[in-house]
Design a protein around this motif. Structure first.
Motif, PDB file in Angstrom:
ATOM      1  N   ASP A   1      12.326   9.798   3.880  1.00 53.98           N
ATOM      2  CA  ASP A   1      13.803  10.327   4.398  1.00 53.98           C
ATOM      3  C   ASP A   1      12.926  11.427   4.476  1.00 53.98           C
ATOM      4  O   ASP A   1      11.901  11.859   4.356  1.00 53.98           O
ATOM      5  N   PRO A   2      13.346  11.509   6.208  1.00 53.30           N
ATOM      6  CA  PRO A   2      12.692  12.989   6.770  1.00 53.30           C
ATOM      7  C   PRO A   2      13.125  13.894   6.144  1.00 53.30           C
ATOM      8  O   PRO A   2      12.847  15.228   6.793  1.00 53.30           O
ATOM      9  N   ILE A   3      13.911  14.343   5.387  1.00 53.23           N
ATOM     10  CA  ILE A   3      13.528  15.918   4.316  1.00 53.23           C
ATOM     11  C   ILE A   3      12.910  15.642   3.658  1.00 53.23           C
ATOM     12  O   ILE A   3      12.534  17.490   3.137  1.00 53.23           O
ATOM     13  N   TYR A   4      11.918  15.575   3.655  1.00 48.67           N
ATOM     14  CA  TYR A   4      11.054  15.335   3.356  1.00 48.67           C
ATOM     15  C   TYR A   4       9.742  16.045   3.898  1.00 48.67           C
ATOM     16  O   TYR A   4       8.632  15.941   3.472  1.00 48.67           O
TER      17      TYR A   4
ATOM     18  N   ALA B   1       9.495  10.268   6.157  1.00 45.30           N
ATOM     19  CA  ALA B   1       9.690   9.293   7.091  1.00 45.30           C
ATOM     20  C   ALA B   1      10.937   8.738   7.410  1.00 45.30           C
ATOM     21  O   ALA B   1      12.413   8.785   6.513  1.00 45.30           O
ATOM     22  N   SER B   2      11.506   8.141   8.533  1.00 47.57           N
ATOM     23  CA  SER B   2      12.837   7.732   8.696  1.00 47.57           C
ATOM     24  C   SER B   2      13.015   6.581   9.301  1.00 47.57           C
ATOM     25  O   SER B   2      12.058   6.286  10.436  1.00 47.57           O
ATOM     26  N   LEU B   3      13.973   5.962   9.460  1.00 52.39           N
ATOM     27  CA  LEU B   3      14.903   4.572  10.260  1.00 52.39           C
ATOM     28  C   LEU B   3      14.629   5.034  10.873  1.00 52.39           C
ATOM     29  O   LEU B   3      14.841   5.923  11.742  1.00 52.39           O
ATOM     30  N   PRO B   4      14.393   4.143  12.200  1.00 52.86           N
ATOM     31  CA  PRO B   4      14.321   2.716  12.379  1.00 52.86           C
ATOM     32  C   PRO B   4      13.348   2.456  12.606  1.00 52.86           C
ATOM     33  O   PRO B   4      12.463   1.053  12.887  1.00 52.86           O
ATOM     34  N   SER B   5      11.655   3.259  12.127  1.00 51.73           N
ATOM     35  CA  SER B   5      10.430   3.462  12.486  1.00 51.73           C
ATOM     36  C   SER B   5       9.379   4.042  11.064  1.00 51.73           C
ATOM     37  O   SER B   5       9.820   5.071  10.995  1.00 51.73           O
ATOM     38  N   LEU B   6       9.600   2.951  10.134  1.00 51.68           N
ATOM     39  CA  LEU B   6       8.979   2.838   8.752  1.00 51.68           C
ATOM     40  C   LEU B   6       7.668   3.123   8.704  1.00 51.68           C
ATOM     41  O   LEU B   6       6.733   2.119   8.771  1.00 51.68           O
ATOM     42  N   PRO B   7       6.388   3.945   7.714  1.00 49.32           N
ATOM     43  CA  PRO B   7       4.418   3.783   7.793  1.00 49.32           C
ATOM     44  C   PRO B   7       4.128   2.689   6.948  1.00 49.32           C
ATOM     45  O   PRO B   7       3.267   3.265   6.202  1.00 49.32           O
ATOM     46  N   PHE B   8       5.071   1.580   6.871  1.00 48.37           N
ATOM     47  CA  PHE B   8       4.916   0.399   5.990  1.00 48.37           C
ATOM     48  C   PHE B   8       4.171  -0.375   6.429  1.00 48.37           C
ATOM     49  O   PHE B   8       4.526  -0.845   7.549  1.00 48.37           O
TER      50      PHE B   8
ATOM     51  N   GLU C   1      13.996  -3.455  10.182  1.00 48.72           N
ATOM     52  CA  GLU C   1      12.767  -2.898   9.541  1.00 48.72           C
ATOM     53  C   GLU C   1      12.978  -2.890   8.127  1.00 48.72           C
ATOM     54  O   GLU C   1      11.264  -2.937   7.702  1.00 48.72           O
ATOM     55  N   LEU C   2      13.863  -2.488   7.771  1.00 50.99           N
ATOM     56  CA  LEU C   2      13.728  -3.266   5.929  1.00 50.99           C
ATOM     57  C   LEU C   2      13.576  -4.354   5.702  1.00 50.99           C
ATOM     58  O   LEU C   2      13.173  -4.555   4.678  1.00 50.99           O
ATOM     59  N   CYS C   3      13.805  -5.266   6.701  1.00 53.36           N
ATOM     60  CA  CYS C   3      13.641  -6.880   6.506  1.00 53.36           C
ATOM     61  C   CYS C   3      12.537  -6.763   6.481  1.00 53.36           C
ATOM     62  O   CYS C   3      11.580  -7.866   6.332  1.00 53.36           O
ATOM     63  N   ARG C   4      11.376  -6.178   7.742  1.00 53.26           N
ATOM     64  CA  ARG C   4       9.552  -6.541   7.867  1.00 53.26           C
ATOM     65  C   ARG C   4       9.059  -5.784   7.022  1.00 53.26           C
ATOM     66  O   ARG C   4       8.322  -6.401   6.526  1.00 53.26           O
ATOM     67  N   VAL C   5       9.421  -4.895   6.040  1.00 52.15           N
ATOM     68  CA  VAL C   5       8.587  -3.896   5.048  1.00 52.15           C
ATOM     69  C   VAL C   5       9.056  -5.038   3.526  1.00 52.15           C
ATOM     70  O   VAL C   5       8.491  -4.028   2.526  1.00 52.15           O
TER      71      VAL C   5
END
Length: 229
Positions: A58-61, A128-135, A167-171
């Protein structure tokens, strides 16, 4: 009608996650899980105490615990007052009153705040935030997204939703999204759109009832089983 100008921090518990996403003991005990847009939910803290494997992003982190505590305090009264003014939009069975809702949410967020510094040091809370995740591709057995996609339809448009689901389907090997309603209980025009795009990519997409309903009519999730994983 219940409405918010922007995404607000509002924490939910492990028990709620279990019901929102129809999570079984086997899911929690054996799968590597991503909670996307978890915010100040206690899901990660409670699951980690059980020995489960959960990463939250989450970007709040990006903020420290003091800053997040202040942000929660700033938004709490607004959300509670909006709920009080729109009580007919919610189902008051498991949660009996606005006061009980406030207590539940604050307890979940307190557990999150108590766990946050340790969890961040352990890599369980990722900025991290959608639509680009570091996984990496297929890093997680299960990717969950609670009260973000579809709920904030006004703030997050069609192209964002399409990119976020891709992106969720990618990771993730499987993706579950809840709820499928916008704020105020409005139907979301993007649900069928992203479902059809996912099916066109070869994924299996199901809209399933779940044993959770607080937002009236919000008792279904989207389950995507990713092709080839």
């Amino acid at each position: 009608m219940f409405t918010l100008d922007q995404v607000q921090p509002w924490g939910r518990s492990l028990d709620e996650y279990r019901r929102m996403f129809a999570l079984s003991d086997a899911d929690l005990g054996t799968l590597n899980i991503l909670g996307c847009a978890d915010g100040p939910a206690s899901f990660n803290a409670e699951a980690t105490r059980r020995g489960d494997s959960v990463i939250s992003c989450d970007p709040i982190y990006q903020f420290n615990v003091i800053e997040m505590r202040a942000r929660i305090s700033e938004t709490y009264d607004q959300i509670i007052e909006q709920t009080r003014q729109n009580m007919d939009q919610f189902v008051w069975t498991t949660i009996k009153s606005v006061e009980e809702l406030g207590h539940m949410r604050m307890e979940a967020m307190r557990m999150f705040l108590d766990d946050y510094e340790m969890g961040k040091a352990e890599g369980r809370y990722v900025d991290a935030s959608l639509p680009s995740l570091p996984f990496v591709d297929g890093e997680f057995d299960l990717a969950l997204c609670s009260h973000f996609l579809f709920l904030y339809t006004t703030q997050l448009g069609k192209d964002f939703h399409r990119a976020a689901i891709r992106e969720l389907c990618r990771v993730g090997r499987e993706v579950r999204v809840f709820p499928l309603l916008a704020l105020g209980g409005k139907p979301v025009p993007y649900v069928e759109l992203v479902a059809e795009e996912a099916r066109a990519a070869g994924h299996e997409v199901l809209i399933e009832p779940v044993p959770y309903e607080f937002q009236r009519g919000g008792n279904r999730m989207m389950r995507i089983r990713v092709h080839g994983r």
